[in-house]
Design a protein around this motif. Structure first.
Motif, PDB file in Angstrom:
ATOM      1  N   LEU A  95      -5.345   5.210  -9.125  1.00 40.14           N
ATOM      2  CA  LEU A  95      -4.507   4.103  -9.728  1.00 40.14           C
ATOM      3  C   LEU A  95      -5.296   3.034 -10.079  1.00 40.14           C
ATOM      4  N   THR A  96      -5.349   2.236 -11.355  1.00 41.50           N
ATOM      5  CA  THR A  96      -6.041   1.340 -11.827  1.00 41.50           C
ATOM      6  C   THR A  96      -5.059   0.288 -12.251  1.00 41.50           C
ATOM      7  N   GLN A  97      -5.846  -0.975 -12.381  1.00 48.31           N
ATOM      8  CA  GLN A  97      -5.263  -1.949 -12.968  1.00 48.31           C
ATOM      9  C   GLN A  97      -6.313  -2.774 -13.759  1.00 48.31           C
ATOM     10  N   GLY A  98      -6.132  -2.863 -15.002  1.00 49.45           N
ATOM     11  CA  GLY A  98      -7.268  -3.340 -15.842  1.00 49.45           C
ATOM     12  C   GLY A  98      -8.361  -2.505 -15.741  1.00 49.45           C
ATOM     13  N   LYS A  99      -9.515  -2.664 -15.562  1.00 46.18           N
ATOM     14  CA  LYS A  99     -10.960  -2.050 -15.490  1.00 46.18           C
ATOM     15  C   LYS A  99     -11.032  -1.536 -13.895  1.00 46.18           C
ATOM     16  N   ARG A 100     -10.359  -2.009 -13.180  1.00 51.01           N
ATOM     17  CA  ARG A 100     -10.631  -1.631 -11.891  1.00 51.01           C
ATOM     18  C   ARG A 100      -9.686  -0.490 -11.051  1.00 51.01           C
ATOM     19  N   THR A 101     -10.665   0.207 -10.224  1.00 48.72           N
ATOM     20  CA  THR A 101      -9.553   1.409  -9.316  1.00 48.72           C
ATOM     21  C   THR A 101      -9.207   0.845  -8.066  1.00 48.72           C
ATOM     22  N   GLY A 135       0.969  -1.293  -0.100  1.00 50.28           N
ATOM     23  CA  GLY A 135       0.062  -0.006  -0.117  1.00 50.28           C
ATOM     24  C   GLY A 135       0.967   1.402  -0.130  1.00 50.28           C
ATOM     25  N   GLY A 136       1.861   1.091   0.744  1.00 46.24           N
ATOM     26  CA  GLY A 136       2.908   2.441   0.859  1.00 46.24           C
ATOM     27  C   GLY A 136       3.435   2.792  -0.406  1.00 46.24           C
ATOM     28  N   ALA A 137       3.865   1.780  -1.275  1.00 46.95           N
ATOM     29  CA  ALA A 137       4.257   1.918  -2.561  1.00 46.95           C
ATOM     30  C   ALA A 137       3.340   2.471  -3.496  1.00 46.95           C
ATOM     31  N   MET A 138       2.168   2.115  -3.554  1.00 47.15           N
ATOM     32  CA  MET A 138       0.833   2.499  -4.307  1.00 47.15           C
ATOM     33  C   MET A 138       0.705   4.068  -3.922  1.00 47.15           C
ATOM     34  N   LEU A 139       0.765   4.392  -2.722  1.00 43.62           N
ATOM     35  CA  LEU A 139       0.595   5.865  -2.226  1.00 43.62           C
ATOM     36  C   LEU A 139       1.636   6.538  -2.785  1.00 43.62           C
ATOM     37  N   PHE A 152      -8.280   2.609  -0.157  1.00 43.84           N
ATOM     38  CA  PHE A 152      -7.621   1.709  -0.983  1.00 43.84           C
ATOM     39  C   PHE A 152      -9.055   0.579  -1.296  1.00 43.84           C
ATOM     40  N   LEU A 153      -9.386   0.659  -2.261  1.00 46.67           N
ATOM     41  CA  LEU A 153     -10.703   0.016  -2.828  1.00 46.67           C
ATOM     42  C   LEU A 153     -10.433  -1.575  -3.330  1.00 46.67           C
ATOM     43  N   TRP A 154      -9.240  -1.900  -3.655  1.00 47.17           N
ATOM     44  CA  TRP A 154      -9.027  -3.145  -4.223  1.00 47.17           C
ATOM     45  C   TRP A 154      -7.581  -3.468  -4.199  1.00 47.17           C
ATOM     46  N   ALA A 155      -6.938  -4.653  -3.828  1.00 46.74           N
ATOM     47  CA  ALA A 155      -5.724  -5.048  -3.558  1.00 46.74           C
ATOM     48  C   ALA A 155      -5.091  -5.588  -5.069  1.00 46.74           C
ATOM     49  N   PRO A 156      -4.411  -4.883  -5.763  1.00 46.50           N
ATOM     50  CA  PRO A 156      -4.153  -5.387  -7.130  1.00 46.50           C
ATOM     51  C   PRO A 156      -2.887  -6.324  -6.978  1.00 46.50           C
ATOM     52  N   ASP A 157      -2.499  -7.122  -8.094  1.00 47.21           N
ATOM     53  CA  ASP A 157      -1.451  -8.003  -8.255  1.00 47.21           C
ATOM     54  C   ASP A 157      -0.252  -7.115  -8.724  1.00 47.21           C
ATOM     55  N   ARG A 176      -2.169   2.015 -14.067  1.00 39.41           N
ATOM     56  CA  ARG A 176      -2.388   3.232 -14.963  1.00 39.41           C
ATOM     57  C   ARG A 176      -2.703   4.334 -13.700  1.00 39.41           C
ATOM     58  N   LEU A 177      -2.345   5.495 -13.883  1.00 36.62           N
ATOM     59  CA  LEU A 177      -2.484   6.481 -12.874  1.00 36.62           C
ATOM     60  C   LEU A 177      -3.087   7.722 -13.840  1.00 36.62           C
ATOM     61  N   ILE A 178      -4.363   8.125 -13.384  1.00 43.40           N
ATOM     62  CA  ILE A 178      -5.449   9.072 -14.075  1.00 43.40           C
ATOM     63  C   ILE A 178      -5.142  10.234 -12.919  1.00 43.40           C
ATOM     64  N   THR A 179      -4.819  11.617 -13.385  1.00 41.34           N
ATOM     65  CA  THR A 179      -4.729  12.697 -12.420  1.00 41.34           C
ATOM     66  C   THR A 179      -5.950  13.594 -13.190  1.00 41.34           C
ATOM     67  N   SER A 180      -6.154  14.533 -12.077  1.00 36.41           N
ATOM     68  CA  SER A 180      -7.111  15.613 -12.280  1.00 36.41           C
ATOM     69  C   SER A 180      -6.524  16.868 -11.169  1.00 36.41           C
ATOM     70  N   ILE A 181      -6.091  17.939 -11.668  1.00 35.70           N
ATOM     71  CA  ILE A 181      -5.946  19.067 -10.870  1.00 35.70           C
ATOM     72  C   ILE A 181      -7.371  19.582 -10.410  1.00 35.70           C
ATOM     73  N   ARG A 182      -7.420  19.716  -9.113  1.00 40.04           N
ATOM     74  CA  ARG A 182      -8.805  20.316  -8.731  1.00 40.04           C
ATOM     75  C   ARG A 182      -8.399  21.506  -8.244  1.00 40.04           C
ATOM     76  N   LYS A 183      -7.292  22.229  -7.787  1.00 41.85           N
ATOM     77  CA  LYS A 183      -6.859  23.501  -7.349  1.00 41.85           C
ATOM     78  C   LYS A 183      -5.426  23.833  -7.740  1.00 41.85           C
ATOM     79  N   ARG A 184      -5.139  24.661  -8.495  1.00 42.19           N
ATOM     80  CA  ARG A 184      -3.690  25.067  -8.473  1.00 42.19           C
ATOM     81  C   ARG A 184      -3.499  26.415  -7.905  1.00 42.19           C
ATOM     82  N   GLY A 185      -2.952  26.660  -6.849  1.00 44.12           N
ATOM     83  CA  GLY A 185      -2.854  27.764  -5.917  1.00 44.12           C
ATOM     84  C   GLY A 185      -1.577  28.333  -5.894  1.00 44.12           C
ATOM     85  N   ARG A 186      -1.388  29.688  -5.334  1.00 39.30           N
ATOM     86  CA  ARG A 186       0.004  30.069  -5.048  1.00 39.30           C
ATOM     87  C   ARG A 186       1.022  29.263  -4.080  1.00 39.30           C
TER      88      ARG A 186
END
Length: 271
Positions: free
Chosen positions: A96-102, A39-43, A67-72, A77-87
């Protein structure tokens, strides 16, 4: 040898975007606890994706992961979205996904951690408990070590637990102690974040030594680690019938707190 820096590498498969990016990465069998990815490596990988997406010099000062699921072990794949860009503070979501699962949904707060400035107040118990380097009688996890079959991180890290602190405590609060450093390089921010989940579960204190899946983990980056061993203590307040809390405190060789974490996890069944 499997290096931590290699494990944190990302390949951009989306190109630059104003609001987010998509990366491919891989955590192989050397970054597992038992058969599942640590888990720490994924974080830490999520933190790297957020930091890379944001750019500049901002660091992941807070990372909150569900942590929604424990991947092998394998590609992710990591999909990012910027919610705030501040000073001073920015926020990036990461899946973080593997196959079709987050597997992990993380919210990463980016800013500048304090570095090389004295705190106004610090309650740091590690300096009195642990020497900057592991004593000679503290063996690394490797062939013949009682934890070798479970903790596969030892391929990319030098992990030296005080195994006496992993034994049942007869009702006393656990205080697990270990020294950790990466192989072939100095510890960095991402490695320090991973060390916020490096300990065996505190449920060992009550004889529950099976798989203890993390449900939620929040890490705070308090400073940049110095080159040397990281000292880790792991504690908890309550081990319930179903749930337990677990806190890590990570201190560098110069005695500075670099990472604090708290997680909620599930108690392994009795054997």
């Amino acid at each position: 040898m499997s290096l931590f820096t290699t494990a944190m590498q990302l390949r951009d498969v989306s190109g630059n975007s104003a609001n987010g990016r998509v990366f491919e990465g891989e955590l192989n069998k050397h970054w597992t606890i038992g058969p599942k990815v640590h888990g720490g490596a994924m974080l830490a990988l999520c933190a790297n994706a957020a930091r890379t997406t944001h750019g500049d010099s901002a660091q992941p000062v807070a990372v909150s992961g569900s942590f929604l699921w424990a991947p092998d072990p394998g590609p992710m794949r990591l999909i990012t979205s910027i919610r705030k860009r501040g000073r001073r503070i920015s926020v990036v979501d990461v899946e973080l996904t593997q196959g079709k699962r987050t597997a992990v949904h993380a919210v990463v707060t980016l800013g500048e951690p304090e570095h090389l400035v004295p705190p106004l107040l610090s309650a740091n118990p590690v300096v009195e408990l642990m020497t900057p380097e592991p004593p000679p009688d503290i063996a690394p996890i490797g062939p013949g070590h009682p934890m070798a079959g479970l903790v596969h991180l030892a391929e990319g890290c030098d992990v030296r637990p005080d195994v006496s602190t992993l034994e049942p405590t007869d009702g006393r609060p656990p205080l697990i102690q270990m020294w950790v450093r990466p192989r072939g390089t100095a510890p960095d921010v991402l490695f320090a974040l991973m060390c916020g989940d490096v300990s065996a579960p505190v449920s060992f204190a009550v004889g529950r030594t099976g798989w203890a899946p993390t449900v939620q983990l929040t890490a705070y980056l308090r400073g940049l680690p110095a080159d040397g061993w990281l000292r880790v203590i792991c504690t908890c307040l309550q081990i319930g019938q179903d749930w337990f809390d677990e806190d890590h405190l990570v201190v560098d060789c110069e005695g500075r707190i670099v990472v604090q974490t708290r997680q909620l996890a599930m108690v392994p069944p009795a054997k």
